[in-house]
Each structure stands twice: as C-alpha cells, then as structure tokens.
Motif scaffolding. Sequence first.
Motif, PDB file in Angstrom:
ATOM      1  N   TYR A   1       0.871  -1.177   0.000  1.00 26.43           N
ATOM      2  CA  TYR A   1       0.000   0.000   0.000  1.00 26.43           C
ATOM      3  C   TYR A   1       0.902   1.219   0.000  1.00 26.43           C
ATOM      4  CZ  TYR A   1      -3.349   3.537   1.595  1.00 26.43           C
ATOM      5  OH  TYR A   1      -4.119   4.669   1.698  1.00 26.43           O
ATOM      6  N   VAL A   2       0.824   2.030  -1.074  1.00 26.68           N
ATOM      7  CA  VAL A   2       1.627   3.250  -1.101  1.00 26.68           C
ATOM      8  C   VAL A   2       0.897   4.304  -0.267  1.00 26.68           C
ATOM      9  CG1 VAL A   2       2.947   2.913  -3.219  1.00 26.68           C
ATOM     10  CG2 VAL A   2       0.636   3.772  -3.398  1.00 26.68           C
ATOM     11  N   THR A   3       1.591   4.798   0.742  1.00 23.91           N
ATOM     12  CA  THR A   3       0.965   5.691   1.712  1.00 23.91           C
ATOM     13  C   THR A   3       2.009   6.578   2.367  1.00 23.91           C
ATOM     14  OG1 THR A   3      -0.082   5.712   3.917  1.00 23.91           O
ATOM     15  CG2 THR A   3       1.102   3.705   3.343  1.00 23.91           C
TER      16      THR A   3
ATOM     17  N   GLN B   1       2.166   7.153   5.216  1.00 20.72           N
ATOM     18  CA  GLN B   1       2.389   6.590   6.549  1.00 20.72           C
ATOM     19  C   GLN B   1       3.332   5.389   6.548  1.00 20.72           C
ATOM     20  OE1 GLN B   1      -1.412   5.958   8.480  1.00 20.72           O
ATOM     21  NE2 GLN B   1      -2.286   7.749   7.476  1.00 20.72           N
TER      22      GLN B   1
ATOM     23  N   GLY C   1      -4.132   4.445  -3.132  1.00 23.38           N
ATOM     24  CA  GLY C   1      -5.254   5.109  -2.477  1.00 23.38           C
ATOM     25  C   GLY C   1      -5.599   6.389  -3.222  1.00 23.38           C
TER      26      GLY C   1
ATOM     27  N   TYR D   1      -8.354  10.200  -2.598  1.00 27.50           N
ATOM     28  CA  TYR D   1      -9.167  10.971  -1.648  1.00 27.50           C
ATOM     29  C   TYR D   1      -8.501  10.993  -0.276  1.00 27.50           C
ATOM     30  CZ  TYR D   1     -12.117   9.426  -5.496  1.00 27.50           C
ATOM     31  OH  TYR D   1     -12.574   9.117  -6.737  1.00 27.50           O
ATOM     32  N   GLU D   2      -9.237  10.591   0.761  1.00 27.30           N
ATOM     33  CA  GLU D   2      -8.673  10.615   2.118  1.00 27.30           C
ATOM     34  C   GLU D   2      -7.856   9.362   2.432  1.00 27.30           C
ATOM     35  OE1 GLU D   2      -8.222  12.543   4.935  1.00 27.30           O
ATOM     36  OE2 GLU D   2      -8.515  13.885   3.246  1.00 27.30           O
TER      37      GLU D   2
ATOM     38  N   ILE E   1       6.757   7.461  -0.554  1.00 19.21           N
ATOM     39  CA  ILE E   1       7.875   7.939  -1.388  1.00 19.21           C
ATOM     40  C   ILE E   1       8.448   9.238  -0.835  1.00 19.21           C
ATOM     41  CG2 ILE E   1       7.191   6.729  -3.503  1.00 19.21           C
ATOM     42  CD1 ILE E   1       6.378   9.620  -4.551  1.00 19.21           C
ATOM     43  N   GLY E   2       8.009   9.678   0.311  1.00 16.17           N
ATOM     44  CA  GLY E   2       8.601  10.879   0.898  1.00 16.17           C
ATOM     45  C   GLY E   2       7.610  11.558   1.821  1.00 16.17           C
TER      46      GLY E   2
ATOM     47  N   TYR F   1       5.552  14.001   2.236  1.00 18.71           N
ATOM     48  CA  TYR F   1       4.618  14.980   1.694  1.00 18.71           C
ATOM     49  C   TYR F   1       3.375  14.192   1.287  1.00 18.71           C
ATOM     50  CZ  TYR F   1       7.483  13.135  -2.058  1.00 18.71           C
ATOM     51  OH  TYR F   1       8.210  12.287  -2.849  1.00 18.71           O
TER      52      TYR F   1
ATOM     53  N   LEU G   1       0.342  13.469  -1.383  1.00 14.07           N
ATOM     54  CA  LEU G   1      -0.098  13.601  -2.775  1.00 14.07           C
ATOM     55  C   LEU G   1      -1.592  13.335  -2.862  1.00 14.07           C
ATOM     56  CD1 LEU G   1       2.895  11.543  -4.138  1.00 14.07           C
ATOM     57  CD2 LEU G   1       2.556  13.974  -4.536  1.00 14.07           C
TER      58      LEU G   1
ATOM     59  N   GLY H   1      -2.994  11.102  -4.825  1.00 14.59           N
ATOM     60  CA  GLY H   1      -3.292   9.683  -5.048  1.00 14.59           C
ATOM     61  C   GLY H   1      -2.028   8.843  -5.085  1.00 14.59           C
TER      62      GLY H   1
HETATM   63  N1  SAH Z   1      -5.284  11.028   4.588  1.00 13.08           N
HETATM   64  C1  SAH Z   1      -4.029  10.386   4.289  1.00 13.08           C
HETATM   65  C2  SAH Z   1      -3.451  10.878   2.985  1.00 13.08           C
HETATM   66  C3  SAH Z   1      -4.289  10.490   1.800  1.00 13.08           C
HETATM   67  S1  SAH Z   1      -3.564  10.974   0.290  1.00 13.08           S
HETATM   68  C4  SAH Z   1      -3.037  10.665   5.407  1.00 13.08           C
HETATM   69  O1  SAH Z   1      -3.108  11.725   6.022  1.00 13.08           O
HETATM   70  O2  SAH Z   1      -2.143   9.822   5.649  1.00 13.08           O
HETATM   71  C5  SAH Z   1      -4.353   9.914  -0.845  1.00 13.08           C
HETATM   72  C6  SAH Z   1      -3.552   8.718  -1.290  1.00 13.08           C
HETATM   73  O3  SAH Z   1      -2.391   9.145  -1.977  1.00 13.08           O
HETATM   74  C7  SAH Z   1      -3.072   7.785  -0.201  1.00 13.08           C
HETATM   75  O4  SAH Z   1      -4.057   6.847   0.133  1.00 13.08           O
HETATM   76  C8  SAH Z   1      -1.845   7.160  -0.805  1.00 13.08           C
HETATM   77  O5  SAH Z   1      -2.146   5.992  -1.541  1.00 13.08           O
HETATM   78  C9  SAH Z   1      -1.331   8.237  -1.760  1.00 13.08           C
HETATM   79  N2  SAH Z   1      -0.172   9.009  -1.243  1.00 13.08           N
HETATM   80  C10 SAH Z   1      -0.187  10.314  -0.887  1.00 13.08           C
HETATM   81  N3  SAH Z   1       1.035  10.723  -0.498  1.00 13.08           N
HETATM   82  C11 SAH Z   1       1.862   9.673  -0.612  1.00 13.08           C
HETATM   83  C12 SAH Z   1       3.246   9.450  -0.346  1.00 13.08           C
HETATM   84  N4  SAH Z   1       4.032  10.413   0.131  1.00 13.08           N
HETATM   85  N5  SAH Z   1       3.765   8.227  -0.582  1.00 13.08           N
HETATM   86  C13 SAH Z   1       2.980   7.228  -1.052  1.00 13.08           C
HETATM   87  N6  SAH Z   1       1.658   7.371  -1.303  1.00 13.08           N
HETATM   88  C14 SAH Z   1       1.088   8.560  -1.092  1.00 13.08           C
END
Ligand code: SAH
Length: 285
Positions: free
Chosen positions: A91-93, A95, A118, A120-121, A138-139, A141, A143, A145
Amino acid sequence: MNFHVMTLFPEMIEQGLSNSITGRAKDKGYISFNAINIRDYSADYKHHKVDDYTYGGGAGMLMQAQPIYDCFQAINEEIKKNSDSAPRVIYVTPQGRVFNQSMAQELAREENLIFLCGHYEGVDERVLEEIVTDYISIGDYVLTGGELPAMVMIDAISRLVPGVLNNDESAMTESFNNNLLEYPQYSRPEEWMGKKVPAILLSGDHKKVDEWRLEQSIIRTKERRPDLYEKWLAENPPKPEKPKRKRRKKSAAAETTDNADINSQTEAGGIAAEACESENNEEKK
Ligand code: SAH
C-alpha cells in the motif's frame, strides 16, 4: 517481474510506464504491468461507487473495503495459476517506510508485486489489515493519489530487473550503490564554455579513472549527502595512517581535484582517514 496495480485510474499507470526504458522492457517481456480498475469490482452495479464518508466525521471521502478486497482476490487468483509464493502487497501511503534504493533492490527479486493506490482521504483500515504486507511512502509529503508513488517505485524496481537496462553494470555504479553518489560525468565536446573535461578521463588509464571516480564520489557524497557519507564511512573505516616516509606521491588523479582536504591519497581508506581527521576522529560506536 509482474507488477499488478490496483487503482481508480489505470490509464495513468499504463500511459506513465509505456514509454522509454520501462515501455521497451515491457515490449521485450522483461516486465509486465497490469493496471486493474478497482471500480470494476464495486458491488454497486449501477453507479460503480467505490468511496463513502468516514465514520466519526471529517472532511473527504474514503475508499471502501469491499471493491479493493474483491479486486485483490481476482489478481491473487491469477497469480496463483503461475506461482506458488504469495505475492507482497504494497500500500503506497505517506504513513509507510520511506522508499529507497536498497528497498528497490530487495523488491526487484520478487516475481509478482501488487500495489494498492489510495485516493481521496485514503482507504478503509480493515481492508489494509486484511491484505497489505508492506506500507511504503515515497517521501514526507502528501499527494492526491497513489498512482505517482506506484509509478515511481515500479520505475526504480524495473531498472534493477536483469535485462531492463542495456548495460547491467550501470545499475551497479550508480548513486546509492555502497552509500555513495555517482561521480560527475562528461560527454563531447572536450571543451565547452571554456570548461575542459578532466584530463584523467582522456588518459585511457582505467585504473586511474576508477580511482578518480571513487574519489569524486566520496567528495560529492560528503558535500551533498553527509548522512549517506557517514554510512559509507562506517562501512569503509579509515586505514591506519602510514609512516610519513612511506607516504605515496601525489597521484595524477588527485591533482585533478581542487579539494585540498583529500588530495594526497587516492584510495578509499586514505580518503576516509583524512575525512575522519577533520571530524576530530570521532569514535565509531
Ligand atoms: N489522509 C491520508 C493521505 C491520503 S492521500 C493521510 O493523512 O495519511 C491519498 C492517497 O495518496 C493515499 O491513500 C496514498 O495511496 C497516496 N499518497 C499520498 N502521499 C503519498 C506518499 N508520500 N507516498 C505514497 N503514497 C502517497
């Protein structure tokens, strides 16, 4: 290597990866990418809905568990036909652990990788608990999606798959290999805007060129990425200093550098020793 991407925007993935090196690697069969539209697995046959409001309130929509889970099951069934090992599901996130070259190297050894993008939210936590093996960012910040992060990772992993780069060696000498950044490089002409290509690179002496490149990599890493330099130094501890009378003469390679700090020795150990001296010989833990 087969990349399976669960996304609401499959055309982004297809268009983004079908050009240049990744496109050629796909055409030649070294890699494949399969972008699957999560919307196709919505239980809402009329509107193909895949998101809803979050419980507890708050801004924005959340991707629901069911379409993602069903999409994952369909991909997994396909993979099982040709492979015994369970695929890693990323899962790219924002977090997750922050992606880097050694993670790319590790992932390049897998046969299949499933990415969840992912939007939206984000995504309902329950489906993440059910299917995800790796949370990767990936860092630091946020994005809109996960498509760009998935493409960034697929690009970095693909170029490490044997055969994808014309010259496999280039991946071995590039930045982050051994915690060093790559040395400066030059192409024709020999002189441009009054700037000459360093003479050593025209000498034809491969040993000297290699020494010069290592030296330049170390200088560059120390200057631009002190954090990486520290890691390199820990793995390449300085050699004990040789007695003065046995010290080597200044080499041609060293003469080309204008960094006075490290111009008296060309081997990695020697360079590290000098670098350490200037840092008051901090004890290695
Ligand atoms: N509400 C979430 C952010 C959602 S951003 C939070 O605060 O953690 C929407 C989607 O973009 C996420 O589900 C994720 O799949 C992707 N995304 C956003 N920033 C990313 C990052 N730095 N690295 C990887 N995926 C990212």
